[in-house]
Scaffold this active site. Structure first.
Site, PDB file in Angstrom:
ATOM      1  NE  ARG A 160      -2.150  -1.269   3.502  1.00 58.15           N
ATOM      2  CZ  ARG A 160      -2.484  -0.907   4.724  1.00 58.15           C
ATOM      3  NH1 ARG A 160      -3.597  -0.257   4.952  1.00 58.15           N
ATOM      4  NH2 ARG A 160      -1.710  -1.204   5.742  1.00 58.15           N
ATOM      5  CG  ASN A 202      -3.713  -4.402   3.526  1.00 59.36           C
ATOM      6  OD1 ASN A 202      -3.234  -4.370   2.405  1.00 59.36           O
ATOM      7  ND2 ASN A 202      -2.974  -4.319   4.619  1.00 59.36           N
TER       8      ASN A 202
END
Length: 84
Positions: free
Chosen positions: A13, A31
């Site tokens: 990320r 996520n």
């Protein structure tokens, strides 16, 4: 879009946010509970294509096994790219 493989716990990320800022695209990355990553990307088609190309590989420690994307029209316009 959904990105599957070894994509959590490897800086995916954070690296996605850095790449998005470099390309000038907007949206978010998060996520999911199943171990995959979900992202929404907005921007000019050529920048979105470059972002998709990068997401197919991910950062060095990631192992992307599948990327499923779909083009959708949504009303909301994001001002920047964020990690959720």
């Amino acid at each position: 879009m959904h990105v599957k493989g070894l994509v959590q716990g490897v800086g995916f990320r954070h690296a996605t946010v850095r790449r998005a800022h470099a390309l000038g695209v907007r949206g978010w990355v998060a996520n999911l509970e199943d171990g995959s990553v979900e992202a929404m990307i907005q921007g000019p088609a050529n920048q979105v294509d470059l972002m998709l190309e990068w997401l197919r590989r991910g950062p060095p420690h990631a192992r992307v096994t599948d990327l499923v994307s779909e083009e959708r029209y949504i009303e909301k316009r994001f001002e920047r790219f964020e990690q959720h």
